[in-house]
Design a protein around this motif. Structure first.
Motif, PDB file in Angstrom:
ATOM      1  N   ASP A 267      57.885  29.001  48.910  1.00 60.12           N
ATOM      2  CA  ASP A 267      57.444  29.056  47.515  1.00 60.12           C
ATOM      3  C   ASP A 267      55.972  29.449  47.466  1.00 60.12           C
ATOM      4  O   ASP A 267      55.142  28.885  48.195  1.00 60.12           O
ATOM      5  CB  ASP A 267      57.646  27.702  46.830  1.00 60.12           C
ATOM      6  N   GLU A 268      55.632  30.383  46.607  1.00 61.40           N
ATOM      7  CA  GLU A 268      54.281  30.925  46.565  1.00 61.40           C
ATOM      8  C   GLU A 268      53.508  30.408  45.357  1.00 61.40           C
ATOM      9  O   GLU A 268      54.083  30.238  44.277  1.00 61.40           O
ATOM     10  CB  GLU A 268      54.319  32.456  46.509  1.00 61.40           C
ATOM     11  N   PRO A 269      52.209  30.177  45.525  1.00 58.78           N
ATOM     12  CA  PRO A 269      51.381  29.843  44.358  1.00 58.78           C
ATOM     13  C   PRO A 269      51.379  31.006  43.372  1.00 58.78           C
ATOM     14  O   PRO A 269      51.512  32.173  43.760  1.00 58.78           O
ATOM     15  CB  PRO A 269      49.988  29.625  44.963  1.00 58.78           C
ATOM     16  N   VAL A 270      51.234  30.694  42.104  1.00 57.72           N
ATOM     17  CA  VAL A 270      51.146  31.740  41.094  1.00 57.72           C
ATOM     18  C   VAL A 270      49.847  32.513  41.318  1.00 57.72           C
ATOM     19  O   VAL A 270      48.771  31.924  41.441  1.00 57.72           O
ATOM     20  CB  VAL A 270      51.164  31.138  39.677  1.00 57.72           C
ATOM     21  N   SER A 271      49.955  33.807  41.398  1.00 55.93           N
ATOM     22  CA  SER A 271      48.771  34.639  41.638  1.00 55.93           C
ATOM     23  C   SER A 271      48.926  35.949  40.886  1.00 55.93           C
ATOM     24  O   SER A 271      50.036  36.335  40.493  1.00 55.93           O
ATOM     25  CB  SER A 271      48.583  34.913  43.139  1.00 55.93           C
ATOM     26  N   ALA A 272      47.810  36.626  40.671  1.00 55.64           N
ATOM     27  CA  ALA A 272      47.842  37.935  40.021  1.00 55.64           C
ATOM     28  C   ALA A 272      48.584  38.909  40.914  1.00 55.64           C
ATOM     29  O   ALA A 272      48.284  39.011  42.106  1.00 55.64           O
ATOM     30  CB  ALA A 272      46.424  38.418  39.740  1.00 55.64           C
ATOM     31  N   ILE A 273      49.551  39.609  40.360  1.00 55.71           N
ATOM     32  CA  ILE A 273      50.389  40.503  41.153  1.00 55.71           C
ATOM     33  C   ILE A 273      49.560  41.590  41.836  1.00 55.71           C
ATOM     34  O   ILE A 273      49.919  42.067  42.913  1.00 55.71           O
ATOM     35  CB  ILE A 273      51.485  41.135  40.261  1.00 55.71           C
ATOM     36  N   LEU A 274      48.409  41.939  41.229  1.00 52.20           N
ATOM     37  CA  LEU A 274      47.549  42.982  41.799  1.00 52.20           C
ATOM     38  C   LEU A 274      46.202  42.430  42.255  1.00 52.20           C
ATOM     39  O   LEU A 274      45.241  43.183  42.442  1.00 52.20           O
ATOM     40  CB  LEU A 274      47.327  44.102  40.782  1.00 52.20           C
ATOM     41  N   GLY A 275      46.131  41.116  42.455  1.00 54.15           N
ATOM     42  CA  GLY A 275      44.927  40.525  43.010  1.00 54.15           C
ATOM     43  C   GLY A 275      43.791  40.389  42.007  1.00 54.15           C
ATOM     44  O   GLY A 275      43.949  40.573  40.799  1.00 54.15           O
ATOM     45  N   ALA A 276      42.611  40.049  42.530  1.00 52.35           N
ATOM     46  CA  ALA A 276      41.452  39.778  41.683  1.00 52.35           C
ATOM     47  C   ALA A 276      40.993  41.022  40.930  1.00 52.35           C
ATOM     48  O   ALA A 276      40.538  40.937  39.790  1.00 52.35           O
ATOM     49  CB  ALA A 276      40.309  39.221  42.533  1.00 52.35           C
ATOM     50  N   ASN A 277      41.105  42.194  41.559  1.00 49.85           N
ATOM     51  CA  ASN A 277      40.715  43.453  40.908  1.00 49.85           C
ATOM     52  C   ASN A 277      41.917  44.086  40.222  1.00 49.85           C
ATOM     53  O   ASN A 277      42.232  45.263  40.417  1.00 49.85           O
ATOM     54  CB  ASN A 277      40.110  44.414  41.930  1.00 49.85           C
ATOM     55  N   HIS A 278      42.566  43.276  39.401  1.00 53.08           N
ATOM     56  CA  HIS A 278      43.824  43.688  38.772  1.00 53.08           C
ATOM     57  C   HIS A 278      43.688  44.989  37.994  1.00 53.08           C
ATOM     58  O   HIS A 278      44.515  45.902  38.119  1.00 53.08           O
ATOM     59  CB  HIS A 278      44.305  42.569  37.847  1.00 53.08           C
ATOM     60  N   TRP A 279      42.635  45.090  37.174  1.00 52.63           N
ATOM     61  CA  TRP A 279      42.513  46.259  36.300  1.00 52.63           C
ATOM     62  C   TRP A 279      42.265  47.533  37.092  1.00 52.63           C
ATOM     63  O   TRP A 279      42.800  48.600  36.751  1.00 52.63           O
ATOM     64  CB  TRP A 279      41.401  46.037  35.278  1.00 52.63           C
ATOM     65  N   LEU A 280      41.482  47.448  38.157  1.00 47.50           N
ATOM     66  CA  LEU A 280      41.260  48.639  38.979  1.00 47.50           C
ATOM     67  C   LEU A 280      42.557  49.106  39.633  1.00 47.50           C
ATOM     68  O   LEU A 280      42.858  50.306  39.675  1.00 47.50           O
ATOM     69  CB  LEU A 280      40.203  48.353  40.052  1.00 47.50           C
ATOM     70  N   TRP A 281      43.325  48.162  40.152  1.00 53.07           N
ATOM     71  CA  TRP A 281      44.595  48.512  40.782  1.00 53.07           C
ATOM     72  C   TRP A 281      45.574  49.074  39.759  1.00 53.07           C
ATOM     73  O   TRP A 281      46.324  50.020  40.055  1.00 53.07           O
ATOM     74  CB  TRP A 281      45.191  47.291  41.483  1.00 53.07           C
ATOM     75  N   LEU A 282      45.590  48.502  38.556  1.00 56.79           N
ATOM     76  CA  LEU A 282      46.484  49.023  37.519  1.00 56.79           C
ATOM     77  C   LEU A 282      46.102  50.457  37.156  1.00 56.79           C
ATOM     78  O   LEU A 282      46.975  51.325  37.003  1.00 56.79           O
ATOM     79  CB  LEU A 282      46.428  48.135  36.281  1.00 56.79           C
ATOM     80  N   GLY A 283      44.802  50.712  37.027  1.00 54.42           N
ATOM     81  CA  GLY A 283      44.357  52.073  36.751  1.00 54.42           C
ATOM     82  C   GLY A 283      44.750  53.035  37.853  1.00 54.42           C
ATOM     83  O   GLY A 283      45.154  54.181  37.591  1.00 54.42           O
ATOM     84  N   LEU A 284      44.647  52.563  39.110  1.00 50.23           N
ATOM     85  CA  LEU A 284      45.042  53.397  40.242  1.00 50.23           C
ATOM     86  C   LEU A 284      46.545  53.682  40.221  1.00 50.23           C
ATOM     87  O   LEU A 284      46.985  54.809  40.498  1.00 50.23           O
ATOM     88  CB  LEU A 284      44.655  52.700  41.548  1.00 50.23           C
ATOM     89  N   ILE A 285      47.341  52.669  39.875  1.00 50.00           N
ATOM     90  CA  ILE A 285      48.798  52.858  39.806  1.00 50.00           C
ATOM     91  C   ILE A 285      49.152  53.863  38.712  1.00 50.00           C
ATOM     92  O   ILE A 285      49.982  54.773  38.921  1.00 50.00           O
ATOM     93  CB  ILE A 285      49.497  51.508  39.547  1.00 50.00           C
ATOM     94  N   ILE A 286      48.551  53.702  37.531  1.00 52.37           N
ATOM     95  CA  ILE A 286      48.851  54.613  36.426  1.00 52.37           C
ATOM     96  C   ILE A 286      48.479  56.043  36.798  1.00 52.37           C
ATOM     97  O   ILE A 286      49.272  56.986  36.607  1.00 52.37           O
ATOM     98  CB  ILE A 286      48.114  54.171  35.149  1.00 52.37           C
ATOM     99  N   ALA A 287      47.266  56.220  37.333  1.00 51.21           N
ATOM    100  CA  ALA A 287      46.804  57.567  37.674  1.00 51.21           C
ATOM    101  C   ALA A 287      47.642  58.181  38.787  1.00 51.21           C
ATOM    102  O   ALA A 287      48.080  59.342  38.697  1.00 51.21           O
ATOM    103  CB  ALA A 287      45.327  57.520  38.075  1.00 51.21           C
ATOM    104  N   SER A 288      47.877  57.410  39.858  1.00 47.19           N
ATOM    105  CA  SER A 288      48.607  57.967  41.011  1.00 47.19           C
ATOM    106  C   SER A 288      50.073  58.195  40.691  1.00 47.19           C
ATOM    107  O   SER A 288      50.665  59.195  41.138  1.00 47.19           O
ATOM    108  CB  SER A 288      48.467  57.033  42.214  1.00 47.19           C
ATOM    109  N   SER A 289      50.691  57.306  39.908  1.00 45.75           N
ATOM    110  CA  SER A 289      52.103  57.509  39.568  1.00 45.75           C
ATOM    111  C   SER A 289      52.281  58.712  38.647  1.00 45.75           C
ATOM    112  O   SER A 289      53.236  59.487  38.797  1.00 45.75           O
ATOM    113  CB  SER A 289      52.679  56.255  38.908  1.00 45.75           C
ATOM    114  N   PHE A 290      51.357  58.896  37.704  1.00 42.88           N
ATOM    115  CA  PHE A 290      51.451  60.064  36.828  1.00 42.88           C
ATOM    116  C   PHE A 290      51.205  61.349  37.612  1.00 42.88           C
ATOM    117  O   PHE A 290      51.891  62.363  37.398  1.00 42.88           O
ATOM    118  CB  PHE A 290      50.444  59.938  35.685  1.00 42.88           C
ATOM    119  N   LEU A 291      50.252  61.310  38.535  1.00 46.19           N
ATOM    120  CA  LEU A 291      49.999  62.477  39.376  1.00 46.19           C
ATOM    121  C   LEU A 291      51.208  62.787  40.257  1.00 46.19           C
ATOM    122  O   LEU A 291      51.603  63.953  40.410  1.00 46.19           O
ATOM    123  CB  LEU A 291      48.756  62.233  40.244  1.00 46.19           C
ATOM    124  N   MET A 292      51.801  61.750  40.829  1.00 43.84           N
ATOM    125  CA  MET A 292      52.999  61.944  41.657  1.00 43.84           C
ATOM    126  C   MET A 292      54.148  62.502  40.829  1.00 43.84           C
ATOM    127  O   MET A 292      54.895  63.365  41.289  1.00 43.84           O
ATOM    128  CB  MET A 292      53.397  60.616  42.297  1.00 43.84           C
TER     129      MET A 292
END
Length: 717
Positions: free
Chosen positions: A540-565
């Motif tokens: 069982d895992e503690p509740v944590s941000a799915i994308l870590g402490a730098n959540h917004w940066l990772w989300l921006g990277l996912i949006i940009a890279s997925s759209f580019l892909m």
């Protein structure tokens, strides 16, 4: 409140630079990019756009051998919104660094105060502020402008001669033209439909919105979409019937509009629409919940119906929603570590999960919970009552047994033979990017029943602030109404469960007025709070941000890279498979097959990039998760008896009990209480039954007290 009071020390020069960057980003995104998108939708129905702008854009964008006929819409409609989403992530990441609890000046508080006051209260739209009403009127004006312009331009081309060439009467030709235009205007609403339901959206916070508070916009848009699309479908059926073309209903064109796909999409939408009727939703929530999964065939068949080129108009909102939905799916694959619970006699309970110390969230955040032993498919939202600064290794929610799911959970936990472990899965927490209640001199928190839960998180935040910083905090008045005296035990949840030193609230000015409406006296003086400690599994895992402490940066990277892909994949498919067959003529290659390739490319791009980002963060956060201390399992030290007359000597001067007045057999006189509130700025937050929220909103908008700043917290999810 003193406008010069700042919670933390004066900002370093680097923070001033960040503020300037944030201002520049917001001005660019809101005024330039978003303003340009609005202008585009205003111009789109005109002949200027159709005859001048659009041909020029298509001549350059659609001539590409990589994107073909969808190039223009990708450039004009999709790219700007994706840019806002990515830059919004950067804006929110930088904004987190400036979350220094700065008290806002009085001028800044009152600048838009009038516009934020409720303008409509008891109507089909619910509680609507001046800003919301203004934008709603502007949006309706856009729809009226669009449909009137479309119809005017379309009807101008219809003459008796043109109708005769098609073997039609003039009114029949106009009916067909109007049917098409209704669908075009419906697409404007559909383009916005999915933005409010993306819980981790980076666009909503740019406009000071949260997903929970924006659900009503999704409801408004959904109703308008279905009215327009239903009218679109019915008008076409009538047109086909009067022109002896009813066979068109079963037509699935290879290189044109697919009518069957449109009908299937409309039927899926109608099924969802019917279950949103308030009475059906309240009495048969599970039917509403499961029927809403029909959004998948609704969107799939919609894309088959209009073709992938035109679907580019609504692609950005749906693309961002799919990104958010897939990240939620990945988070829901983890079993949460439920460490303890507090069971209250009024069919209420508090669940305490272990959390990563790096997980930060703001008051009034919401977390979705699934308990597979009760239902594997049902997810229910609950307000987070804990404070991420006060409780570093724990995140809590309070649940009131008001439905079949919550009552089953209460029965499981209140049973004498409670299991050592309850399997649970969570999504979130989701909440506001910043809090604004600290700007007021006084805070009046008005709640009914389980509506007290958001205010528990606010009070705990103020407890933390009173301990951590030397600053003037707002005086708090909590007005809470309960049906039965047993519900008074919810007040014991205001303070976190502590096995060590009690929390000091001596620096917090708080007054609690509790009302028990259906009882004239305390019936049961031995109401116990039962604490349960679970034995979670090592997996069982503690509740944590799915994308870590730098959540917004990772989300921006996912949006940009997925759209580019996505662009790369459809570019390769178009250039090396579709173009050799079709040569950009749009007359040979199958429209549905092309749409299928695009939908697969979207799914593959999002799944690949989001999975990689989550896996990377899971590995990098492994050390932090190992450092999370297990809350020691120990037997409860007896039952804690709630007695409203008790005094706890262990608490400092102004204890929570001493600050509580209980009134039996009466309802709070909200008008009198609010009218007596003094201060240059009084924040009034209402949470609970609709009737109560409407009463508070009506008073705040009446003008009897100009210092009132109203905010409604509803459980729209």
């Amino acid at each position: 409140m003193d406008s010069n009071v700042v919670v933390r020390s004066s900002s370093p020069p680097s923070h001033e630079g960040i503020r300037k960057v944030l201002t520049a980003i917001k001005l660019f995104l809101v005024l330039v990019v978003f303003g340009g998108c609005v202008l585009l939708y205003v111009v789109m129905p005109t002949n200027t756009y159709k005859n001048i702008w659009q041909p020029r854009i298509r001549a350059k964008a659609n001539s590409s051998t990589y994107f073909g006929s969808q190039g223009a819409n990708l450039l004009v409609f999709t790219f700007p919104i994706m840019l806002i989403a990515v830059m919004g992530c950067v804006y929110l990441h930088l904004g987190k660094k400036l979350n220094d609890y700065k008290m806002e000046t009085e001028g800044k508080t009152n600048r838009f105060a009038m516009w934020k006051q409720p303008m409509l209260v008891k109507g089909p739209l619910g509680i609507v502020s001046g800003i919301e009403l203004t934008f709603f009127i502007m949006f309706i004006a856009l729809l009226i402008w669009s449909i009137s312009t479309y119809l005017t331009n379309g009807f101008d081309k219809i003459t008796p001669q043109s109708a005769a060439k098609s073997h039609e009467k003039v009114w029949e030709a106009k009916l067909e033209s109007a049917s098409l235009r209704l669908g075009l205007v419906g697409n404007i609403c559909l383009a916005l439909l999915f933005f409010p339901v993306a819980r981790g959206s980076s666009i909503l916070p740019l406009f000071g919105l949260t997903s929970e508070a924006s659900i009503k916009y999704h409801i408004w848009l959904g109703n308008i979409v279905m009215v327009l699309f239903t009218a679109h479908g019915i008008c076409y059926i009538i047109y086909w019937a009067v022109t002896d073309q009813i066979f068109q209903m079963i037509k699935w064109e290879k290189t044109d509009i697919s009518n069957i796909a449109g009908e299937l999409s409309l039927l899926s939408g109608l099924a969802m629409w019917v279950t949103t009727i308030p009475r059906i939703r309240r009495k048969m929530f599970e039917l509403f919940f499961y029927t809403h999964y029909l959004y998948i065939p609704f969107m799939v068949f919609f894309i088959f119906h209009v073709g992938v080129s035109y679907a580019g108009i609504m692609l950005p909102g749906f693309f961002l929603f799919v990104v958010d939905r897939y990240l939620r799916f990945l988070q829901s694959g983890r079993r949460a570590r439920l460490v303890s619970a507090r069971v209250l006699p009024g069919e209420s309970l508090e669940l305490n999960f272990a959390k990563s110390p790096g997980l930060k969230y703001n008051p009034t955040s919401v977390m979705f919970i699934n308990v597979p032993s009760i239902s594997k498919l049902q997810w229910h939202p609950f307000t987070v009552t804990s404070n991420s600064n006060l409780e570093l290794e724990k995140i809590s929610v309070v649940i009131k047994g008001e439905g079949s799911w919550t009552r089953k959970l209460y029965q499981v936990l209140s049973s004498p033979s409670t299991s050592d472990r309850i399997e649970a899965v969570v999504e979130g927490p989701y909440g506001p990017a910043a809090t604004h209640f600290l700007r007021h001199d006084n805070l009046v928190l008005v709640s009914g029943g389980s509506g007290i839960t958001p205010f528990i998180s606010i009070i705990r935040e103020l407890i933390f602030m009173s301990k951590a910083y030397q600053c003037k905090l707002p005086k708090v008045t909590l007005i809470c109404a309960f049906k039965h005296s047993s519900d008074l035990t919810m007040l014991d949840l205001i303070l976190p469960m502590s096995t060590t030193t009690p929390y000091d609230i001596s620096n917090l000015q708080i007054q609690i007025e509790a009302y028990v409406t259906r009882e004239t006296q305390l019936k049961d003086k031995s109401m116990n709070l039962r604490a349960i400690w679970f034995k979670p599994l090592a997996t069982d895992e503690p509740v944590s941000a799915i994308l870590g402490a730098n959540h917004w940066l990772w989300l921006g990277l996912i949006i940009a890279s997925s759209f580019l892909m996505f662009l790369i994949l459809i570019g390769i498919i178009t250039r090396y498979y579709i173009y050799p067959i079709d040569h950009n003529s749009n007359k040979i290659f199958s429209f549905p097959l092309r749409a299928l390739f695009n939908m697969l490319a979207i799914c593959i791009s999002i799944a690949a990039t989001a999975s990689a980002a989550v896996l990377w963060n899971k590995r990098s956060n492994a050390k932090e998760l190992k450092q999370v201390q297990h809350i020691e399992a120990s037997s409860p030290r007896g039952s804690e008896v709630y007695n409203v007359e008790r005094e706890l000597e262990s608490l400092p001067q102004q204890s929570l009990v001493q600050a509580t007045n209980v009134h039996y057999g009466q309802r709070p006189d909200l008008k009198r209480i609010l009218f007596e509130c003094k201060g240059s700025s009084v924040g009034v937050l209402a949470s609970g039954p609709k009737k109560m929220r409407h009463e508070v909103a009506t008073f705040c908008s009446s003008g009897l007290a100009e210092n009132m700043h109203f905010e409604s917290i509803s459980f729209s999810w």
